[in-house]
Design a protein around this motif. Structure first.
Motif, PDB file in Angstrom:
ATOM      1  N   CYS A   4      48.331  77.905  19.787  1.00 53.35           N
ATOM      2  CA  CYS A   4      49.092  77.658  18.561  1.00 53.35           C
ATOM      3  C   CYS A   4      50.434  78.382  18.580  1.00 53.35           C
ATOM      4  N   ARG A  16      49.572  67.707  17.021  1.00 58.98           N
ATOM      5  CA  ARG A  16      48.222  68.103  17.453  1.00 58.98           C
ATOM      6  C   ARG A  16      47.466  68.818  16.334  1.00 58.98           C
ATOM      7  N   HIS A  17      48.167  69.667  15.587  1.00 55.39           N
ATOM      8  CA  HIS A  17      47.511  70.384  14.486  1.00 55.39           C
ATOM      9  C   HIS A  17      47.142  69.437  13.350  1.00 55.39           C
ATOM     10  N   ALA A  20      44.031  67.704  14.546  1.00 61.47           N
ATOM     11  CA  ALA A  20      42.886  68.615  14.495  1.00 61.47           C
ATOM     12  C   ALA A  20      42.389  68.776  13.071  1.00 61.47           C
ATOM     13  N   HIS A  21      43.309  68.861  12.119  1.00 59.75           N
ATOM     14  CA  HIS A  21      42.900  68.996  10.723  1.00 59.75           C
ATOM     15  C   HIS A  21      42.227  67.721  10.228  1.00 59.75           C
ATOM     16  N   ALA A  65      41.506  75.001  10.371  1.00 61.41           N
ATOM     17  CA  ALA A  65      42.466  74.010  10.870  1.00 61.41           C
ATOM     18  C   ALA A  65      43.625  73.857   9.881  1.00 61.41           C
ATOM     19  N   ARG A  68      45.965  76.855  10.333  1.00 59.85           N
ATOM     20  CA  ARG A  68      46.796  76.702  11.535  1.00 59.85           C
ATOM     21  C   ARG A  68      47.891  75.657  11.309  1.00 59.85           C
ATOM     22  N   LEU A  69      47.558  74.601  10.595  1.00 59.87           N
ATOM     23  CA  LEU A  69      48.546  73.565  10.311  1.00 59.87           C
ATOM     24  C   LEU A  69      49.664  74.114   9.430  1.00 59.87           C
ATOM     25  N   VAL A  72      52.230  76.121  11.499  1.00 58.31           N
ATOM     26  CA  VAL A  72      53.139  75.413  12.406  1.00 58.31           C
ATOM     27  C   VAL A  72      54.002  74.360  11.720  1.00 58.31           C
TER      28      VAL A  72
END
Length: 104
Positions: A4, A16-17, A20-21, A65, A68-69, A72
């Motif tokens: 990340c 990608r994030h 993933a979420h 997730a 992390r989103l 970014v």
């Protein structure tokens, strides 16, 4: 170095994030539905506990997730528009490629 941090706020990294979420949200929805179905069928307590545990784990994965989103995601409105525009263009390319499939 964590992945990340390598793709921090790059277009591909954000994409990608987001994916993933979305996957984590789907997994949580499935786990929650399975838990509700298990409770409705009146199965043994161990089965209900297993469904509850899986729903809890999926919820934790989904919230991680999401965190992390948020880290970014670009904060500049122009960057958000660029990201949306890029996704729209990519979807159009996929639709155009699908319309030219052999045998149509």
């Amino acid at each position: 170095m964590p992945a990340c941090l390598v793709d921090f706020r790059t277009r591909e990294g954000v994409r990608r994030h987001i994916e993933a979420h979305q996957a984590a949200r789907r997994a949580y929805g499935e786990a929650a539905a399975w838990k509700m179905a298990a409770e409705a069928q009146n199965p043994p307590v161990a089965q209900i506990d297993q469904a509850s545990l899986r729903a809890f784990e999926a919820y934790e994965e989904m919230t991680e997730a999401a965190r992390r989103l948020l880290i970014v995601m670009p904060i500049d409105p122009k960057a958000l528009v660029d990201l949306t525009t890029s996704s729209t263009r990519r979807s159009e390319k996929v639709r155009r490629a699908d319309s030219h499939m052999p045998g149509d």
